[in-house]
Design a protein around this motif. Structure first.
Motif, PDB file in Angstrom:
ATOM      1  N   ILE A   1       7.301   8.472   4.370  1.00  0.00           N
ATOM      2  CA  ILE A   1       6.162   9.376   4.580  1.00  0.00           C
ATOM      3  C   ILE A   1       5.834  10.123   3.286  1.00  0.00           C
ATOM      4  CG2 ILE A   1       5.401  11.477   5.769  1.00  0.00           C
ATOM      5  CD1 ILE A   1       7.031  10.509   8.204  1.00  0.00           C
ATOM      6  N   ALA A   2       6.879  10.566   2.588  1.00  0.00           N
ATOM      7  CA  ALA A   2       6.665  11.299   1.335  1.00  0.00           C
ATOM      8  C   ALA A   2       5.958  10.433   0.293  1.00  0.00           C
ATOM      9  CB  ALA A   2       8.007  11.787   0.790  1.00  0.00           C
ATOM     10  N   LYS A   3       6.202   9.125   0.317  1.00  0.00           N
ATOM     11  CA  LYS A   3       5.580   8.223  -0.659  1.00  0.00           C
ATOM     12  C   LYS A   3       4.177   7.781  -0.257  1.00  0.00           C
ATOM     13  CE  LYS A   3       9.945   6.155  -2.232  1.00  0.00           C
ATOM     14  NZ  LYS A   3      10.760   4.898  -2.262  1.00  0.00           N
ATOM     15  N   ALA A   4       3.990   7.510   1.044  1.00  0.00           N
ATOM     16  CA  ALA A   4       2.741   6.890   1.487  1.00  0.00           C
ATOM     17  C   ALA A   4       1.827   7.809   2.271  1.00  0.00           C
ATOM     18  CB  ALA A   4       3.052   5.654   2.332  1.00  0.00           C
ATOM     19  N   GLY A   5       2.336   8.963   2.714  1.00  0.00           N
ATOM     20  CA  GLY A   5       1.519   9.829   3.546  1.00  0.00           C
ATOM     21  C   GLY A   5       1.227   9.181   4.894  1.00  0.00           C
ATOM     22  N   PRO A   6       0.107   9.539   5.522  1.00  0.00           N
ATOM     23  CA  PRO A   6      -0.221   8.994   6.846  1.00  0.00           C
ATOM     24  C   PRO A   6      -0.353   7.472   6.870  1.00  0.00           C
ATOM     25  CG  PRO A   6      -1.570  10.909   6.368  1.00  0.00           C
ATOM     26  CD  PRO A   6      -0.869  10.557   5.100  1.00  0.00           C
ATOM     27  N   SER A   7      -0.627   6.847   5.729  1.00  0.00           N
ATOM     28  CA  SER A   7      -0.796   5.392   5.705  1.00  0.00           C
ATOM     29  C   SER A   7       0.489   4.657   6.056  1.00  0.00           C
ATOM     30  CB  SER A   7      -1.287   4.933   4.332  1.00  0.00           C
ATOM     31  OG  SER A   7      -0.313   5.176   3.329  1.00  0.00           O
ATOM     32  N   ILE A   8       1.605   5.387   6.120  1.00  0.00           N
ATOM     33  CA  ILE A   8       2.859   4.747   6.498  1.00  0.00           C
ATOM     34  C   ILE A   8       2.746   4.164   7.907  1.00  0.00           C
ATOM     35  CG2 ILE A   8       3.947   6.790   7.524  1.00  0.00           C
ATOM     36  CD1 ILE A   8       5.622   4.078   5.328  1.00  0.00           C
ATOM     37  N   ILE A   9       1.897   4.739   8.733  1.00  0.00           N
ATOM     38  CA  ILE A   9       1.672   4.220  10.089  1.00  0.00           C
ATOM     39  C   ILE A   9       1.163   2.788  10.009  1.00  0.00           C
ATOM     40  CG2 ILE A   9       0.344   4.519  12.216  1.00  0.00           C
ATOM     41  CD1 ILE A   9       0.163   7.532  11.456  1.00  0.00           C
ATOM     42  N   LEU A  10       0.214   2.551   9.102  1.00  0.00           N
ATOM     43  CA  LEU A  10      -0.343   1.210   8.927  1.00  0.00           C
ATOM     44  C   LEU A  10       0.707   0.249   8.402  1.00  0.00           C
ATOM     45  CD1 LEU A  10      -2.824  -0.634   8.969  1.00  0.00           C
ATOM     46  CD2 LEU A  10      -3.367   0.157   6.652  1.00  0.00           C
ATOM     47  N   MET A  11       1.581   0.727   7.522  1.00  0.00           N
ATOM     48  CA  MET A  11       2.629  -0.134   6.969  1.00  0.00           C
ATOM     49  C   MET A  11       3.614  -0.566   8.059  1.00  0.00           C
ATOM     50  SD  MET A  11       1.731  -0.445   3.841  1.00  0.00           S
ATOM     51  CE  MET A  11       0.024  -0.214   4.392  1.00  0.00           C
ATOM     52  N   TYR A  12       3.986   0.359   8.935  1.00  0.00           N
ATOM     53  CA  TYR A  12       4.883   0.004  10.040  1.00  0.00           C
ATOM     54  C   TYR A  12       4.206  -0.980  10.992  1.00  0.00           C
ATOM     55  CZ  TYR A  12       8.741   3.224   9.074  1.00  0.00           C
ATOM     56  OH  TYR A  12       9.835   3.847   8.513  1.00  0.00           O
ATOM     57  N   ALA A  13       2.901  -0.796  11.222  1.00  0.00           N
ATOM     58  CA  ALA A  13       2.171  -1.706  12.106  1.00  0.00           C
ATOM     59  C   ALA A  13       2.069  -3.098  11.496  1.00  0.00           C
ATOM     60  CB  ALA A  13       0.778  -1.149  12.390  1.00  0.00           C
ATOM     61  N   LEU A  14       1.759  -3.162  10.193  1.00  0.00           N
ATOM     62  CA  LEU A  14       1.647  -4.451   9.500  1.00  0.00           C
ATOM     63  C   LEU A  14       2.981  -5.192   9.520  1.00  0.00           C
ATOM     64  CD1 LEU A  14       0.112  -6.456   7.691  1.00  0.00           C
ATOM     65  CD2 LEU A  14       0.745  -5.047   5.719  1.00  0.00           C
ATOM     66  N   ALA A  15       4.038  -4.488   9.169  1.00  0.00           N
ATOM     67  CA  ALA A  15       5.360  -5.101   9.184  1.00  0.00           C
ATOM     68  C   ALA A  15       5.743  -5.517  10.601  1.00  0.00           C
ATOM     69  CB  ALA A  15       6.395  -4.133   8.620  1.00  0.00           C
ATOM     70  N   GLY A  16       5.314  -4.737  11.592  1.00  0.00           N
ATOM     71  CA  GLY A  16       5.620  -5.065  12.981  1.00  0.00           C
ATOM     72  C   GLY A  16       4.998  -6.367  13.430  1.00  0.00           C
ATOM     73  N   VAL A  17       3.782  -6.644  12.970  1.00  0.00           N
ATOM     74  CA  VAL A  17       3.131  -7.916  13.295  1.00  0.00           C
ATOM     75  C   VAL A  17       3.941  -9.082  12.731  1.00  0.00           C
ATOM     76  CG1 VAL A  17       1.094  -9.339  12.897  1.00  0.00           C
ATOM     77  CG2 VAL A  17       0.826  -6.919  13.460  1.00  0.00           C
ATOM     78  N   VAL A  18       4.382  -8.943  11.493  1.00  0.00           N
ATOM     79  CA  VAL A  18       5.175 -10.003  10.861  1.00  0.00           C
ATOM     80  C   VAL A  18       6.505 -10.179  11.591  1.00  0.00           C
ATOM     81  CG1 VAL A  18       6.368 -10.684   8.743  1.00  0.00           C
ATOM     82  CG2 VAL A  18       4.075  -9.681   8.625  1.00  0.00           C
ATOM     83  N   ILE A  19       7.125  -9.076  11.972  1.00  0.00           N
ATOM     84  CA  ILE A  19       8.387  -9.153  12.709  1.00  0.00           C
ATOM     85  C   ILE A  19       8.194  -9.893  14.031  1.00  0.00           C
ATOM     86  CG2 ILE A  19      10.081  -7.780  13.982  1.00  0.00           C
ATOM     87  CD1 ILE A  19      10.622  -7.885  11.019  1.00  0.00           C
ATOM     88  N   PHE A  20       7.069  -9.691  14.678  1.00  0.00           N
ATOM     89  CA  PHE A  20       6.797 -10.404  15.928  1.00  0.00           C
ATOM     90  C   PHE A  20       6.694 -11.904  15.686  1.00  0.00           C
ATOM     91  CE2 PHE A  20       3.751 -11.938  19.238  1.00  0.00           C
ATOM     92  CZ  PHE A  20       4.619 -11.821  20.313  1.00  0.00           C
ATOM     93  N   PHE A  21       6.037 -12.299  14.587  1.00  0.00           N
ATOM     94  CA  PHE A  21       5.972 -13.723  14.241  1.00  0.00           C
ATOM     95  C   PHE A  21       7.383 -14.290  14.052  1.00  0.00           C
ATOM     96  CE2 PHE A  21       1.562 -13.196  12.030  1.00  0.00           C
ATOM     97  CZ  PHE A  21       0.973 -13.113  13.274  1.00  0.00           C
ATOM     98  N   ILE A  22       8.228 -13.526  13.359  1.00  0.00           N
ATOM     99  CA  ILE A  22       9.605 -13.976  13.106  1.00  0.00           C
ATOM    100  C   ILE A  22      10.370 -14.116  14.419  1.00  0.00           C
ATOM    101  CG2 ILE A  22      11.817 -13.344  12.056  1.00  0.00           C
ATOM    102  CD1 ILE A  22      10.178 -11.876   9.871  1.00  0.00           C
ATOM    103  N   MET A  23      10.214 -13.141  15.297  1.00  0.00           N
ATOM    104  CA  MET A  23      10.964 -13.167  16.550  1.00  0.00           C
ATOM    105  C   MET A  23      10.482 -14.261  17.487  1.00  0.00           C
ATOM    106  SD  MET A  23      13.437 -11.150  16.385  1.00  0.00           S
ATOM    107  CE  MET A  23      13.910 -11.176  18.104  1.00  0.00           C
ATOM    108  N   ARG A  24       9.200 -14.565  17.480  1.00  0.00           N
ATOM    109  CA  ARG A  24       8.736 -15.675  18.306  1.00  0.00           C
ATOM    110  C   ARG A  24       9.214 -17.014  17.746  1.00  0.00           C
ATOM    111  NH1 ARG A  24       5.276 -15.371  22.667  1.00  0.00           N
ATOM    112  NH2 ARG A  24       5.987 -17.533  22.780  1.00  0.00           N
ATOM    113  N   ALA A  25       9.297 -17.113  16.425  1.00  0.00           N
ATOM    114  CA  ALA A  25       9.871 -18.326  15.828  1.00  0.00           C
ATOM    115  C   ALA A  25      11.331 -18.467  16.242  1.00  0.00           C
ATOM    116  CB  ALA A  25       9.745 -18.274  14.306  1.00  0.00           C
ATOM    117  N   LEU A  26      12.073 -17.350  16.188  1.00  0.00           N
ATOM    118  CA  LEU A  26      13.470 -17.367  16.607  1.00  0.00           C
ATOM    119  C   LEU A  26      13.583 -17.682  18.092  1.00  0.00           C
ATOM    120  CD1 LEU A  26      16.486 -16.858  16.174  1.00  0.00           C
ATOM    121  CD2 LEU A  26      16.044 -14.410  16.490  1.00  0.00           C
TER     122      LEU A  26
END
Length: 475
Positions: free
Chosen positions: A46-71
């Motif tokens: 949060i200290a580095k990205a401010g409120p945009s950290i929400i978007l970063m967690y969401a973006l990474a979450g989409v990728v994690i879902f792709f990984i988990m469905r592959a698994l």
């Protein structure tokens, strides 16, 4: 039997007790998405990205879902406890199985160190006079005992750890929404959704700074793949595993995006800093009696939960390596309670290095171990994706049975996720603080290369591609 079903009769018996019920697997899956990376690491992000950290967690979450469905597709093709290493071994060759198994083991050893560090920091909230290393050592010994008893005890402890985390985060969100809508508490006058953009914008430090937090954000998602390790001890993997994986999107929306949206609306982002849990800070700001202490207890259980899972995973991965002659045979033995006691004991002993780090460099311990764990986790995820791509190619060619749980988008989304992980690796290399993990990775690669060369010299057959598992082929 249709080609889309799991050929469970031909899946080899691993000797484990199938003692993890549906409710435990579900809660392990949920709890795996809520750990110290969110509760502790989010402060620095949060200290580095401010409120945009929400978007970063969401973006990474989409990728994690792709990984988990592959698994998930691979797991329903062949549910085994050493899943990541087994799939790399089958689809990429024995060397990659060897590297993946040992690297995943390393990931959990250093993650255990990170969780012990975080737990010790949380204890400081109540008892600042207790040295970090003392708290870390006590937690290490207690969780070691839990893991040696039986998988049922592990599952039950993990169930309640996860239940505490889930209940608490939902409670935090509800209280935060109450502050925003009703304006009660000390933070009521300044709590507003406009805090998401009012203080130098949604990207206060620029998009580049926000993207650089992705390597820290990815650490928060480590352990979501733990469901794959439970496959060999789940009572009904064909039903419990798909259900656990399919709940991942709402877990990410609620526990990451939702919680951060509320917290950053209640308290402006400039008040958060590294080394402090944003959840503890937010509820201290609200001024609810005992709220900060309660939240601190919750984040403490989150750290202990992840460390508990780490001990579970390391023992199982070492046993898989031993069963393939890629680790000392002592690691392959189960005790009377059907737990890999030797592997767990050795792993816990190495986690004790985290206790030493908390004694020598308490202010840097968390950063060092999280960066190394992230690099190891990224390698594991890459191997899952590449194995999935190879598996789909084999299915399309008619060489292997189709899974009953196909990933949406097929191999295409696995390629997208793979490119994303390569980009995160480049960001790690660019970040001077996180770059240390790449030096460790280089040393680890050399050690694995030497280990593989020794194995091949002692047992030349180990380097041959496995092609004898009839249950892997189309009948």
């Amino acid at each position: 039997m249709t080609s889309a079903q799991v050929d469970t009769e031909n899946v080899p018996e691993e000797g484990y007790e199938r003692g993890l019920g549906s409710r435990q697997v579900q809660m392990i899956a949920i709890g795996g998405a809520i750990g110290v990376g969110l509760f502790m690491g989010a402060g620095a992000n949060i200290a580095k990205a401010g409120p945009s950290i929400i978007l970063m967690y969401a973006l990474a979450g989409v990728v994690i879902f792709f990984i988990m469905r592959a698994l998930g597709e691979l797991l329903l093709y062949r549910p085994v406890s050493g899943s990541f290493a087994e799939y790399a071994r089958e689809f990429l060759g024995p060397f990659f199985g060897f590297v993946t198994g040992w690297t995943y083991w390393l990931m959990w050893v250093v993650t255990g160190m990170a969780e012990l560090t975080a737990a010790a920091i949380y204890i400081h909230f109540w008892f600042p006079e207790i040295p970090q290393w003392v708290s870390a050592l006590v937690f290490l010994v207690v969780l070691f005992g839990v893991n040696l008893i039986s998988v049922k005890i592990f599952g039950e402890v993990e169930f309640w750890f996860s239940m505490i985390k889930v209940t608490a985060i939902i409670g935090m969100i509800v209280i935060g929404l109450g502050v925003l809508t009703l304006g009660f508490s000390d933070a009521g006058d300044t709590a507003t959704v406009s805090n998401l953009w009012a203080h130098d914008g949604f990207f206060p430090n620029g998009i580049g700074s926000s993207l650089m937090t992705l390597q820290g954000v990815m650490f928060a998602y480590l352990a979501v793949e733990l469901v794959g390790v439970t496959a060999g001890e789940s009572e009904n993997p064909e039903k419990t595993l798909p259900k656990a994986i399919n709940t991942l999107p709402w877990r990410i929306i609620v526990f990451y995006v939702g919680a951060l949206l509320v917290i950053l609306s209640v308290v402006k982002w400039t008040e958060f800093s590294a080394g402090e849990s944003p959840f503890v800070h937010a509820f201290g700001k609200i001024g609810i009696p005992l709220a900060a202490g309660i939240v601190n207890f919750v984040v403490l259980t989150a750290a202990l939960s992840s460390c508990n899972s780490g001990m579970y995973s390391t023992g199982r991965m070492l046993r898989d390596l031993a069963s393939n002659s890629e680790a000392p045979q002592a690691f392959g033995k189960l005790n009377a309670r059907k737990t890999p006691a030797v592997g767990i004991t050795v792993s816990v002993a190495l986690m004790g290095i985290g206790v030493v780090l908390n004694y020598v460099v308490p202010e840097k311990a968390f950063l060092y171990v999280t960066s190394v764990a992230t690099a190891a986790g990224i390698w594991t995820w890459m191997m899952i994706l590449v194995s999935h791509i190879r598996y789909r190619a084999a299915v399309d060619a008619g060489r292997l049975r189709a899974s009953s749980f196909p990933a949406p988008g097929g191999a295409l989304f696995s390629w997208v996720a793979l490119l994303f992980l390569v980009g995160v690796t480049c960001m790690i290399a660019y970040d001077k603080d996180a770059r240390i993990c790449l030096y460790v990775a280089a040393g680890w690669a050399v050690a694995l290369g030497v280990g593989w060369a020794v194995l091949k010299r002692r047992n030349p057959q180990i380097a041959e591609r496995r092609d004898d598992a009839e249950f892997e082929k189309v009948g």
